[in-house]
Design a protein around this motif. Structure first.
Motif, PDB file in Angstrom:
ATOM      1  N   PRO A  20       0.843  -1.203   0.000  1.00  0.00           N
ATOM      2  CA  PRO A  20       0.000   0.000   0.000  1.00  0.00           C
ATOM      3  C   PRO A  20       0.875   1.250   0.000  1.00  0.00           C
ATOM      4  O   PRO A  20       2.055   1.184   0.359  1.00  0.00           O
ATOM      5  CB  PRO A  20      -0.788  -0.102   1.302  1.00  0.00           C
ATOM      6  N   PRO A  21       0.314   2.383  -0.354  1.00  0.00           N
ATOM      7  CA  PRO A  21       1.091   3.627  -0.343  1.00  0.00           C
ATOM      8  C   PRO A  21       1.651   3.919   1.052  1.00  0.00           C
ATOM      9  O   PRO A  21       1.087   3.495   2.059  1.00  0.00           O
ATOM     10  CB  PRO A  21       0.063   4.686  -0.740  1.00  0.00           C
ATOM     11  N   LYS A  22       2.735   4.646   1.074  1.00  0.00           N
ATOM     12  CA  LYS A  22       3.371   5.032   2.334  1.00  0.00           C
ATOM     13  C   LYS A  22       2.389   5.841   3.184  1.00  0.00           C
ATOM     14  O   LYS A  22       1.633   6.666   2.660  1.00  0.00           O
ATOM     15  CB  LYS A  22       4.613   5.871   2.030  1.00  0.00           C
ATOM     16  N   ASP A  26      -4.383   0.133   7.184  1.00  0.00           N
ATOM     17  CA  ASP A  26      -5.492  -0.748   6.810  1.00  0.00           C
ATOM     18  C   ASP A  26      -6.824  -0.038   7.033  1.00  0.00           C
ATOM     19  O   ASP A  26      -7.763  -0.203   6.245  1.00  0.00           O
ATOM     20  CB  ASP A  26      -5.458  -2.043   7.616  1.00  0.00           C
ATOM     21  N   GLU A  27      -6.911   0.762   8.086  1.00  0.00           N
ATOM     22  CA  GLU A  27      -8.140   1.517   8.369  1.00  0.00           C
ATOM     23  C   GLU A  27      -8.425   2.524   7.260  1.00  0.00           C
ATOM     24  O   GLU A  27      -9.583   2.744   6.894  1.00  0.00           O
ATOM     25  CB  GLU A  27      -8.035   2.232   9.722  1.00  0.00           C
ATOM     26  N   ASP A  28      -7.369   3.151   6.718  1.00  0.00           N
ATOM     27  CA  ASP A  28      -7.540   4.081   5.597  1.00  0.00           C
ATOM     28  C   ASP A  28      -8.097   3.366   4.374  1.00  0.00           C
ATOM     29  O   ASP A  28      -8.970   3.898   3.677  1.00  0.00           O
ATOM     30  CB  ASP A  28      -6.207   4.741   5.219  1.00  0.00           C
ATOM     31  N   LEU A  29      -7.607   2.152   4.126  1.00  0.00           N
ATOM     32  CA  LEU A  29      -8.090   1.379   2.973  1.00  0.00           C
ATOM     33  C   LEU A  29      -9.550   1.001   3.143  1.00  0.00           C
ATOM     34  O   LEU A  29     -10.339   1.075   2.183  1.00  0.00           O
ATOM     35  CB  LEU A  29      -7.218   0.134   2.774  1.00  0.00           C
ATOM     36  N   LYS A  62      -3.515  11.229  -1.423  1.00  0.00           N
ATOM     37  CA  LYS A  62      -3.602   9.883  -0.839  1.00  0.00           C
ATOM     38  C   LYS A  62      -4.739   9.092  -1.476  1.00  0.00           C
ATOM     39  O   LYS A  62      -4.614   7.894  -1.714  1.00  0.00           O
ATOM     40  CB  LYS A  62      -3.780   9.937   0.678  1.00  0.00           C
ATOM     41  N   ILE A  63      -5.854   9.757  -1.768  1.00  0.00           N
ATOM     42  CA  ILE A  63      -6.975   9.086  -2.437  1.00  0.00           C
ATOM     43  C   ILE A  63      -6.520   8.565  -3.798  1.00  0.00           C
ATOM     44  O   ILE A  63      -6.818   7.430  -4.170  1.00  0.00           O
ATOM     45  CB  ILE A  63      -8.182  10.041  -2.598  1.00  0.00           C
ATOM     46  N   LYS A  70      -4.964   0.144  -5.560  1.00  0.00           N
ATOM     47  CA  LYS A  70      -6.067  -0.796  -5.747  1.00  0.00           C
ATOM     48  C   LYS A  70      -6.202  -1.209  -7.214  1.00  0.00           C
ATOM     49  O   LYS A  70      -6.668  -2.303  -7.502  1.00  0.00           O
ATOM     50  CB  LYS A  70      -7.373  -0.218  -5.198  1.00  0.00           C
ATOM     51  N   LEU A  71      -5.762  -0.372  -8.129  1.00  0.00           N
ATOM     52  CA  LEU A  71      -5.733  -0.748  -9.540  1.00  0.00           C
ATOM     53  C   LEU A  71      -4.725  -1.879  -9.749  1.00  0.00           C
ATOM     54  O   LEU A  71      -5.011  -2.851 -10.448  1.00  0.00           O
ATOM     55  CB  LEU A  71      -5.367   0.462 -10.400  1.00  0.00           C
ATOM     56  N   SER A  72      -3.583  -1.787  -9.078  1.00  0.00           N
ATOM     57  CA  SER A  72      -2.561  -2.836  -9.217  1.00  0.00           C
ATOM     58  C   SER A  72      -2.987  -4.143  -8.548  1.00  0.00           C
ATOM     59  O   SER A  72      -2.520  -5.208  -8.925  1.00  0.00           O
ATOM     60  CB  SER A  72      -1.221  -2.370  -8.650  1.00  0.00           C
TER      61      SER A  72
END
Length: 96
Positions: A20-22, A26-29, A62-63, A70-72
């Protein structure tokens, strides 16, 4: 040739692990998924990004980074003309 097989297996395993991005938790996702689902699963214009930013507390950058991540991982698909569509959870396509 026998030394090449483990090296190829290690390389395949490494490329399969997309991080995931730096500074994204997990809560952000989870918040991203919920926010995008709440606006109809498509994230394409300013009127889509603003509510997602407000609901998640994440910046536009960040979005966008989460969308690229999520595309990858194939959790979103690219939309013709730009933007992405979430295809997991509440936004998963249903069989017709």
């Amino acid at each position: 040739m026998k030394k090449l097989v483990p090296a190829l297996a290690a390389m395949a395993l490494t490329t399969a692990c997309v991080m995931p991005p730096k500074d994204v938790t997990d809560e952000d996702l989870v918040a991203y998924d919920a926010a995008v689902a709440s606006i109809g699963c498509d994230l394409r214009s300013e009127s889509d990004y603003l509510p997602v930013e407000l609901q998640t507390g994440l910046t536009r950058e960040k979005i966008i980074e989460i969308g690229q991540y999520k595309l990858s991982t194939e959790e979103v698909v690219a939309l013709e003309g730009g933007g992405v569509r979430l295809v997991t959870g509440a936004c998963a396509p249903t069989a017709a």
